[in-house]
Every structure is written in structure tokens, then in C-alpha cells.
Scaffold this motif. Structure first.
Motif, PDB file in Angstrom:
ATOM      1  N   GLU A  14       0.811  -1.220   0.000  1.00  0.00           N
ATOM      2  CA  GLU A  14       0.000   0.000   0.000  1.00  0.00           C
ATOM      3  C   GLU A  14       0.844   1.268   0.000  1.00  0.00           C
ATOM      4  OE1 GLU A  14      -3.067  -0.081   2.947  1.00  0.00           O
ATOM      5  OE2 GLU A  14      -4.168  -1.669   1.909  1.00  0.00           O
ATOM      6  N   ALA A  16       2.086   3.620  -3.071  1.00  0.00           N
ATOM      7  CA  ALA A  16       2.219   3.968  -4.482  1.00  0.00           C
ATOM      8  C   ALA A  16       3.384   4.927  -4.665  1.00  0.00           C
ATOM      9  CB  ALA A  16       0.928   4.606  -4.979  1.00  0.00           C
ATOM     10  N   ASP A 218      -5.014   3.537 -13.454  1.00  0.00           N
ATOM     11  CA  ASP A 218      -5.577   2.195 -13.339  1.00  0.00           C
ATOM     12  C   ASP A 218      -4.676   1.204 -14.074  1.00  0.00           C
ATOM     13  OD1 ASP A 218      -6.073   2.797 -15.999  1.00  0.00           O
ATOM     14  OD2 ASP A 218      -8.240   3.031 -15.731  1.00  0.00           O
ATOM     15  N   GLU A 219      -5.244   0.136 -14.637  1.00  0.00           N
ATOM     16  CA  GLU A 219      -4.428  -0.879 -15.317  1.00  0.00           C
ATOM     17  C   GLU A 219      -3.786  -0.365 -16.607  1.00  0.00           C
ATOM     18  OE1 GLU A 219      -8.796  -1.479 -16.431  1.00  0.00           O
ATOM     19  OE2 GLU A 219      -7.648  -1.111 -14.588  1.00  0.00           O
ATOM     20  N   GLN A 256      -0.247  -8.348 -12.560  1.00  0.00           N
ATOM     21  CA  GLN A 256       0.280  -7.080 -12.075  1.00  0.00           C
ATOM     22  C   GLN A 256      -0.131  -6.006 -13.081  1.00  0.00           C
ATOM     23  OE1 GLN A 256       1.647  -6.580  -9.102  1.00  0.00           O
ATOM     24  NE2 GLN A 256       1.394  -8.780  -8.693  1.00  0.00           N
ATOM     25  N   HIS A 278       5.384   0.660  -8.616  1.00  0.00           N
ATOM     26  CA  HIS A 278       4.154   0.158  -8.010  1.00  0.00           C
ATOM     27  C   HIS A 278       3.301  -0.524  -9.072  1.00  0.00           C
ATOM     28  CE1 HIS A 278       2.057   4.197  -9.051  1.00  0.00           C
ATOM     29  NE2 HIS A 278       1.436   3.275  -9.746  1.00  0.00           N
ATOM     30  N   ARG A 280      -0.772  -2.875  -9.322  1.00  0.00           N
ATOM     31  CA  ARG A 280      -1.971  -3.382  -8.647  1.00  0.00           C
ATOM     32  C   ARG A 280      -2.138  -4.874  -8.946  1.00  0.00           C
ATOM     33  NH1 ARG A 280      -5.317   1.155  -7.443  1.00  0.00           N
ATOM     34  NH2 ARG A 280      -4.812   3.037  -8.644  1.00  0.00           N
ATOM     35  N   ILE A 284      -8.986  -2.232 -11.845  1.00  0.00           N
ATOM     36  CA  ILE A 284      -9.968  -1.429 -11.128  1.00  0.00           C
ATOM     37  C   ILE A 284     -11.368  -1.766 -11.633  1.00  0.00           C
ATOM     38  CG2 ILE A 284     -10.812   0.915 -10.735  1.00  0.00           C
ATOM     39  CD1 ILE A 284      -8.307   0.282  -9.172  1.00  0.00           C
ATOM     40  N   ASN A 292      -8.223   3.744  -4.288  1.00  0.00           N
ATOM     41  CA  ASN A 292      -7.961   2.339  -3.991  1.00  0.00           C
ATOM     42  C   ASN A 292      -6.507   2.184  -3.556  1.00  0.00           C
ATOM     43  OD1 ASN A 292      -7.486  -0.476  -4.100  1.00  0.00           O
ATOM     44  ND2 ASN A 292      -9.122  -0.731  -5.604  1.00  0.00           N
ATOM     45  N   ASN A 294      -4.578  -0.302  -3.274  1.00  0.00           N
ATOM     46  CA  ASN A 294      -3.941  -1.576  -3.614  1.00  0.00           C
ATOM     47  C   ASN A 294      -2.754  -1.436  -4.572  1.00  0.00           C
ATOM     48  OD1 ASN A 294      -5.225  -1.073  -6.058  1.00  0.00           O
ATOM     49  ND2 ASN A 294      -6.042  -3.151  -6.287  1.00  0.00           N
ATOM     50  N   ARG A 295      -2.169  -0.256  -4.642  1.00  0.00           N
ATOM     51  CA  ARG A 295      -0.898  -0.118  -5.364  1.00  0.00           C
ATOM     52  C   ARG A 295       0.235  -0.429  -4.390  1.00  0.00           C
ATOM     53  NH1 ARG A 295      -1.212   5.735  -8.085  1.00  0.00           N
ATOM     54  NH2 ARG A 295      -2.176   6.215  -6.072  1.00  0.00           N
ATOM     55  N   HIS A 296       1.011  -1.456  -4.709  1.00  0.00           N
ATOM     56  CA  HIS A 296       2.064  -1.920  -3.813  1.00  0.00           C
ATOM     57  C   HIS A 296       3.434  -1.704  -4.447  1.00  0.00           C
ATOM     58  CE1 HIS A 296      -1.263  -3.665  -1.690  1.00  0.00           C
ATOM     59  NE2 HIS A 296      -1.494  -4.584  -2.632  1.00  0.00           N
TER      60      HIS A 296
END
Length: 315
Positions: A14, A16, A218-219, A256, A278, A280, A284, A292, A294-296
Motif C-alpha cells: 500500500e 504507491a 488504473d491498469e 500485475q 508500483h 496493482r 480497477i 484504492n 492496492n498499489r504496492h
């Protein structure tokens, strides 16, 4: 022959816009966007794998009001000429209520050896050639000159942000006329938003490379590449070349998505280049991607071919 390091991804959850700086004291210093976007946290560890559970400290918090009170984005920690600096973007809470992003770039400074314990002083806003949406500043030194790369909205140019380069007179002041490096021009840079942002600099094999990120967060987020000869006048826009295709993008195979906003460091043995970025673990499905968490932060080795970086796929 150097030992191949295995990174246990994600190296920090978590976070980014991950930025890693490896200092002469043997520590990796890490910072990134904290969910909620109201603080700047710095971590350190002797290994990249140790950052998740490593030492950490909140070194700065958003103001209660004013231009540094909301959406604290993409901090970067640098050690420049004997002092620590963190560059970041911030907005006013009154602007975010109207869903209008009006970020500006700021910098804080620490003179202590350990930036997790030292006092951080606000040096103010990085003033650019005009007052408009700006973010993602990064500094680098080359041939005894200090430079700054950042993303900014130019009202006269369609799109959300372009990349600019300027020399600095000190770590918080630009000087001279900025150079426009790149605008979103290819389809892959303009999915959802027309964006060039998140620059990171790497000097290798006779060239100065700048990676950056394009499209929505997003993606569709992905990385591009600029480069110039290390002996060129970096402030000459014609000295720079640009890849027409992305150099790092989502991997369905590895699940990813939206890899980008990267930084660079070296492996623990000092022998290998490491890409920090980073991504996800899923696409999304609904809502604003920025909401969100969930970016790691992830790390992976990359290699070189004919003097150019080959990042491969996220894994």
C-alpha cells in the motif's frame, strides 16, 4: 559472479509512487504515497526485502489548511550536497472538495545524519515558469550541475501534464528557462488521461535516461523512456530521444496491473540495477483508482542490451 537477489514482492504494501535511495551508510531509504494522502513517511533498511518491517517514521504532516493541506502525493527522498531533501506535491483541501486537482510542488530539508530522527524544515514551493497544476518533481546531479524534472499542465497544450527539465541554483530553486521534454503524443500515453509524469533518472553506458509514466492510474498506467547522450546539453530539447512504445506495462500472466511511477537503485551487492515501481494485483472494477490503496511497491532486476535498459514484464 554476483549472486542473484530474490525480492519478496511486494517489498512494501500500500505504497504507491515508491522512491528508494541507497545512501552511503548502507541503508535503503524509502518513501511513497501513503493512503489518505495526509503525511510523509520514511522507512529504512539494509535490504530491500527488509523495508516492509523496517524502521519507519512520519517526518511531515499536511497542514490544517492552505496549499499544503491535502492530497500529499509522490514524495521522493534525496541526499544532495550534504543534506536530505524530500520533494512532494500537495493541494489545498478547499480545491479537492470541488474535485479539482491544483497541486503544486514543495520541498522539505533535513540536516541530520538520520532523516527518520532529524528535524525537517519547509523550504517552500518549487516555483516554475508558470502557476499551474504541477507534481512529481525529481532532482539529479550530472557533470557538477543540479537538475530538476517535473510534470506540469501547460494551458496552451492539450492534455493533463507534460515533462519539463530545468537547472537548479540550489535544491529548492529553479534557474533559467525550462526545457519541454515530452508531451503525451502516442495512444498509450493518453488512455483515460493524457499524462506524462513520474520521472526517474538513470545515467548508464554513456547516456542519461529518464523513465516516466503515462495514461490513467488504473491498469492502463505504463512506463515510457527518454534518453540523451551524457555529453549533450541536457537543456537542449533536440538532444533527447523518445521511445514510441511503452517499455513496461501490465502483465495479465503475473496479474500485475498499471506498473509505473518508478525509481532506480542497486542490488545489495552493488552489482545489479533494480527497478522499483508500483502495481496493482487486479484491475480497477469501480470508483476512482486514486481511492484504492492496492498499489504496492515492488522491486525487480533488469538488464541491458546494446546500451539500453530492458525491463521485461512485471513478475
Amino acid at each position: 559472479m554476483s549472486k542473484v537477489t530474490v525480492y519478496h514482492n511486494p517489498i512494501v504494501r500500500e505504497r504507491a509512487d515508491p522512491w528508494v535511495y541507497r545512501h552511503t551508510d548502507g541503508y535503503y531509504y524509502f518513501t511513497g504515497s501513503v493512503p489518505g494522502y495526509q503525511e510523509i513517511e520514511v522507512r529504512r533498511s539494509k535490504t530491500l526485502n527488509g523495508l516492509e518491517e523496517g524502521e519507519r517514521a512520519t517526518v511531515w504532516r499536511a497542514h490544517a489548511a492552505g496549499p499544503m493541506s491535502a492530497l500529499i502525493w509522490a514524495p521522493e527522498i534525496h541526499y544532495i550536497r550534504g543534506k536530505w531533501y524530500i520533494y512532494f506535491a500537495a493541494a489545498a483541501s478547499s480545491e479537492t472538495k470541488n474535485n479539482i486537482f491544483q497541486h503544486r510542488m514543495f520541498v522539505i530539508e533535513c540536516e541530520e545524519a538520520n532523516p527518520l530522527e532529524g528535524l525537517w524544515n519547509e523550504k517552500g514551493q518549487i516555483k516554475t515558469h508558470q502557476e499551474s497544476f504541477s507534481l512529481d518533481g525529481t532532482a539529479f546531479e550530472h557533470r557538477d550541475r543540479l537538475y530538476y524534472v517535473w510534470a506540469q499542465k501547460e494551458p496552451a497544450i492539450p492534455g493533463n501534464s507534460n515533462l519539463y527539465l530545468s537547472e537548479m541554483s540550489n535544491p529548492w530553486t529553479l534557474k533559467g528557462t525550462p526545457t519541454l521534454l515530452t508531451i503525451p503524443e502516442f495512444d498509450w500515453e493518453k488512455i483515460g488521461f493524457s499524462v506524462n509524469e513520474g520521472a526517474a533518472v538513470l545515467v548508464r553506458y554513456g547516456k542519461v535516461f529518464i523513465t516516466y509514466s503515462g495514461s490513467a492510474t488504473d491498469e492502463n498506467y505504463q512506463m515510457g523512456l527518454l534518453w540523451a547522450d551524457q555529453d549533450a546539453d541536457l537543456l537542449d530539447g533536440y538532444a533527447w530521444h523518445k521511445s514510441t512504445v511503452p517499455v513496461f506495462e501490465s502483465s495479465e500472466k503475473a496479474a500485475q496491473f498499471g506498473p509505473g511511477h518508478n525509481s532506480f537503485t542497486r542490488s545489495e551487492d552493488g552489482q545489479q540495477d533494480v527497478l522499483i515501481y508500483h502495481a496493482r494485483p487486479e484491475k480497477i472494477k469501480a470508483g476512482d483508482p486514486l481511492d484504492n490503496p492496492n498499489r504496492h511497491a515492488r522491486a525487480q532486476l533488469f538488464h541491458w542490451q546494446d546500451g539500453m535498459p530492458v525491463f521485461g514484464e512485471p513478475h
